[in-house]
Scaffold this motif. Structure first.
Motif, mmCIF file in Angstrom:
data_model
loop_
_atom_site.group_PDB
_atom_site.id
_atom_site.type_symbol
_atom_site.label_atom_id
_atom_site.label_comp_id
_atom_site.label_asym_id
_atom_site.label_seq_id
_atom_site.Cartn_x
_atom_site.Cartn_y
_atom_site.Cartn_z
ATOM 1 N N GLN A 1 89.065 22.797 -20.791
ATOM 2 C CA GLN A 1 89.181 23.838 -19.781
ATOM 3 C C GLN A 1 87.921 23.939 -18.922
ATOM 4 O O GLN A 1 87.920 24.637 -17.914
ATOM 5 N N ASP A 2 86.869 23.259 -19.298
ATOM 6 C CA ASP A 2 85.626 23.297 -18.522
ATOM 7 C C ASP A 2 85.640 22.197 -17.475
ATOM 8 O O ASP A 2 85.787 21.021 -17.803
ATOM 9 N N GLY A 3 85.485 22.568 -16.207
ATOM 10 C CA GLY A 3 85.427 21.581 -15.140
ATOM 11 C C GLY A 3 86.794 21.291 -14.544
ATOM 12 O O GLY A 3 87.811 21.802 -14.991
ATOM 13 N N ALA A 4 86.796 20.441 -13.530
ATOM 14 C CA ALA A 4 88.023 20.107 -12.815
ATOM 15 C C ALA A 4 88.687 18.876 -13.403
ATOM 16 O O ALA A 4 88.036 17.863 -13.627
ATOM 17 N N TRP A 5 89.979 18.990 -13.666
ATOM 18 C CA TRP A 5 90.802 17.826 -13.955
ATOM 19 C C TRP A 5 91.084 17.203 -12.595
ATOM 20 O O TRP A 5 90.988 17.873 -11.560
ATOM 21 N N THR A 6 91.427 15.937 -12.549
ATOM 22 C CA THR A 6 91.715 15.311 -11.269
ATOM 23 C C THR A 6 93.019 14.538 -11.344
ATOM 24 O O THR A 6 93.398 14.014 -12.388
ATOM 25 N N LEU A 7 93.689 14.500 -10.193
ATOM 26 C CA LEU A 7 94.943 13.782 -10.044
ATOM 27 C C LEU A 7 94.674 12.572 -9.167
ATOM 28 O O LEU A 7 94.009 12.689 -8.134
ATOM 29 N N HIS A 8 95.174 11.407 -9.582
ATOM 30 C CA HIS A 8 94.877 10.145 -8.890
ATOM 31 C C HIS A 8 96.157 9.386 -8.563
ATOM 32 O O HIS A 8 97.125 9.441 -9.317
ATOM 33 N N ARG A 9 96.109 8.643 -7.466
ATOM 34 C CA ARG A 9 97.221 7.759 -7.119
ATOM 35 C C ARG A 9 97.168 6.576 -8.064
ATOM 36 O O ARG A 9 96.140 5.922 -8.213
ATOM 37 N N THR B 1 91.514 9.600 -5.594
ATOM 38 C CA THR B 1 91.665 10.986 -6.018
ATOM 39 C C THR B 1 92.507 11.732 -4.998
ATOM 40 O O THR B 1 92.190 11.753 -3.808
ATOM 41 N N LEU B 2 93.582 12.367 -5.495
ATOM 42 C CA LEU B 2 94.503 13.103 -4.637
ATOM 43 C C LEU B 2 94.264 14.601 -4.664
ATOM 44 O O LEU B 2 94.587 15.300 -3.701
ATOM 45 N N ALA B 3 93.729 15.114 -5.785
ATOM 46 C CA ALA B 3 93.499 16.552 -5.901
ATOM 47 C C ALA B 3 92.571 16.846 -7.066
ATOM 48 O O ALA B 3 92.538 16.103 -8.053
ATOM 49 N N ASP B 4 91.839 17.944 -6.918
ATOM 50 C CA ASP B 4 91.109 18.527 -8.039
ATOM 51 C C ASP B 4 91.989 19.651 -8.571
ATOM 52 O O ASP B 4 92.571 20.414 -7.785
ATOM 53 N N LEU B 5 92.093 19.745 -9.877
ATOM 54 C CA LEU B 5 92.872 20.791 -10.520
ATOM 55 C C LEU B 5 91.892 21.708 -11.236
ATOM 56 O O LEU B 5 91.329 21.345 -12.272
ATOM 57 N N ILE B 6 91.662 22.876 -10.639
ATOM 58 C CA ILE B 6 90.671 23.818 -11.157
ATOM 59 C C ILE B 6 91.374 24.791 -12.099
ATOM 60 O O ILE B 6 92.177 25.625 -11.673
ATOM 61 N N VAL B 7 91.084 24.681 -13.393
ATOM 62 C CA VAL B 7 91.762 25.491 -14.407
ATOM 63 C C VAL B 7 91.476 26.970 -14.166
ATOM 64 O O VAL B 7 90.332 27.383 -13.998
ATOM 65 N N THR B 8 92.564 27.745 -14.126
ATOM 66 C CA THR B 8 92.473 29.186 -13.917
ATOM 67 C C THR B 8 92.912 29.976 -15.140
ATOM 68 O O THR B 8 92.744 31.184 -15.186
#
Length: 114
Positions: free
Chosen positions: A5-13, A19-26
């Motif tokens: 849960q610490d930091g951004a997960w990332t989505l990749h093609r 890198t397509l998006a950063d997923l910031i856990v809320t």
């Protein structure tokens, strides 16, 4: 491995690793995590895959095969990485606008019936 849960997960093609998006856990409710999607270049190109997957998820009880095909299209298009940069072996990801939620496994899911 560190707390996921610490930091951004990332989505990749999948095709090129971009890198397509950063997923910031809320937040989350185990085993699910919720995140804010911070899009990058290229995400809009695959967004229709997520729209279709969610549309079919609403009727999954009536037509699981169609949903599975739609989700396979998502998985064939993207990979996900933990905040530490390592690839997530297995995940179930939903994206709706600028919100995402997923569950993951550190091991590939077993496809065999047991």
């Amino acid at each position: 491995m560190s707390d996921h849960q610490d930091g951004a997960w990332t989505l990749h093609r999948r095709a090129d690793g971009r890198t397509l998006a950063d997923l910031i856990v809320t937040g989350g409710d185990f085993p699910w995590l919720n995140a804010r999607v911070e899009p990058r270049a290229g995400l809009e190109e695959i967004r229709p895959l997520f729209v279709e997957e969610l549309r079919l998820l609403d009727g999954v009880d009536e037509d699981v095969d169609s949903w599975e095909r739609a989700y396979d299209a998502v998985r064939n298009a993207v990979t996900m990485r933990y905040p530490d940069g390592q690839e997530v072996p297995e995940f179930l990801l939903h994206v709706d606008g600028n919100e995402a939620w997923w569950r993951w496994s550190d091991e590939p899911f077993d496809e065999e019936d047991t």
